[in-house]
Scaffold this active site. Structure first.
Site, PDB file in Angstrom:
ATOM      1  N   HIS A  17      35.657  17.997  66.812  1.00 46.71           N
ATOM      2  CA  HIS A  17      36.301  18.317  68.095  1.00 46.71           C
ATOM      3  C   HIS A  17      37.187  17.154  68.545  1.00 46.71           C
ATOM      4  CE1 HIS A  17      32.518  20.924  68.997  1.00 46.71           C
ATOM      5  NE2 HIS A  17      33.517  21.763  68.789  1.00 46.71           N
ATOM      6  N   LYS A  41      25.384  32.439  75.279  1.00 45.59           N
ATOM      7  CA  LYS A  41      24.769  31.389  74.468  1.00 45.59           C
ATOM      8  C   LYS A  41      23.676  30.683  75.260  1.00 45.59           C
ATOM      9  CE  LYS A  41      28.614  30.299  71.343  1.00 45.59           C
ATOM     10  NZ  LYS A  41      29.535  29.258  70.862  1.00 45.59           N
ATOM     11  N   ARG A  90      38.812  25.582  61.038  1.00 46.34           N
ATOM     12  CA  ARG A  90      38.155  24.924  59.909  1.00 46.34           C
ATOM     13  C   ARG A  90      38.339  25.679  58.602  1.00 46.34           C
ATOM     14  NH1 ARG A  90      32.569  24.527  62.953  1.00 46.34           N
ATOM     15  NH2 ARG A  90      33.423  26.559  63.414  1.00 46.34           N
ATOM     16  N   SER A 128      28.791  22.212  65.870  1.00 43.49           N
ATOM     17  CA  SER A 128      27.760  21.756  66.803  1.00 43.49           C
ATOM     18  C   SER A 128      26.391  22.233  66.354  1.00 43.49           C
ATOM     19  CB  SER A 128      28.056  22.276  68.216  1.00 43.49           C
ATOM     20  OG  SER A 128      29.266  21.755  68.688  1.00 43.49           O
TER      21      SER A 128
END
Ligand code: PNS
Length: 161
Positions: A17, A41, A90, A128
């Protein structure tokens, strides 16, 4: 002044990040990192904790601010006068979801463009959730998260401590 926003959950912020935020800060005069509340979440850190960790990790970047927000991202973009959303990409697996979000956001606010920065190769594997998994088993996360927050993440997530 050209303003971009870097939105995300950042639970917690990773070196991947940080790489994207730093590169956005070189492209735009003002970058706002937005820690977005996502009711779907169950985060490990509160939004304020996450924002505080990013503030510490980006303290040396003079044109980067960190805020928290709950609601539609495009409303936030309008509120702060942002012209772009900057996100890291990514792998192909990221693409479908990110592409959908970019198209919906464009529909909601046509004045804002989404820019994807290709992740730096050394952070290709980072997320993460992977960091949290490694930390929870007492693994070394120093290569994965900014040094300013590594201890806090370990303390919180390592069940062995
Ligand atoms: O780091 P994440 O969890 O992939 O980030 C996703 C995030 C926070 C950028 C996204 O869920 C978001 O923008 N949420 C705000 C709500 C919104 O605007 N939804 C419409 C576009 S999908």
């Amino acid at each position: 002044m050209r303003t971009a926003i870097c939105p995300g959950s950042f639970d917690p912020v990773t070196k991947g990040h940080l790489d994207i935020i730093g590169r956005a800060a070189r492209l735009f005069e003002r970058v706002i990192v937005v820690v977005v509340v996502n009711a779907e979440k169950s985060p490990s850190f509160t939004v304020e904790e996450r924002a505080d960790m990013i503030r510490r990790a980006t303290a040396e970047l003079g044109n980067v601010e960190v805020e928290t927000f709950s609601g539609l991202l495009m409303d936030y973009a309008r509120h702060v006068g942002a012209t772009a959303v900057v996100k890291g990409l990514r792998a192909v697996t990221d693409f479908e979801y990110e592409f959908q979000m970019a198209l919906i956001n464009k529909k909601l606010n046509p004045t804002v463009d989404t820019l994807f920065l290709t992740t730096s190769a050394e952070y290709m594997y980072l997320s993460s959730s992977i960091v949290k998994q490694v930390a929870s088993f007492g693994g070394n996360i120093d290569d994965f998260v900014p040094e300013q927050i590594a201890e806090e993440v370990k303390q919180r997530l390592c069940a062995k401590q």
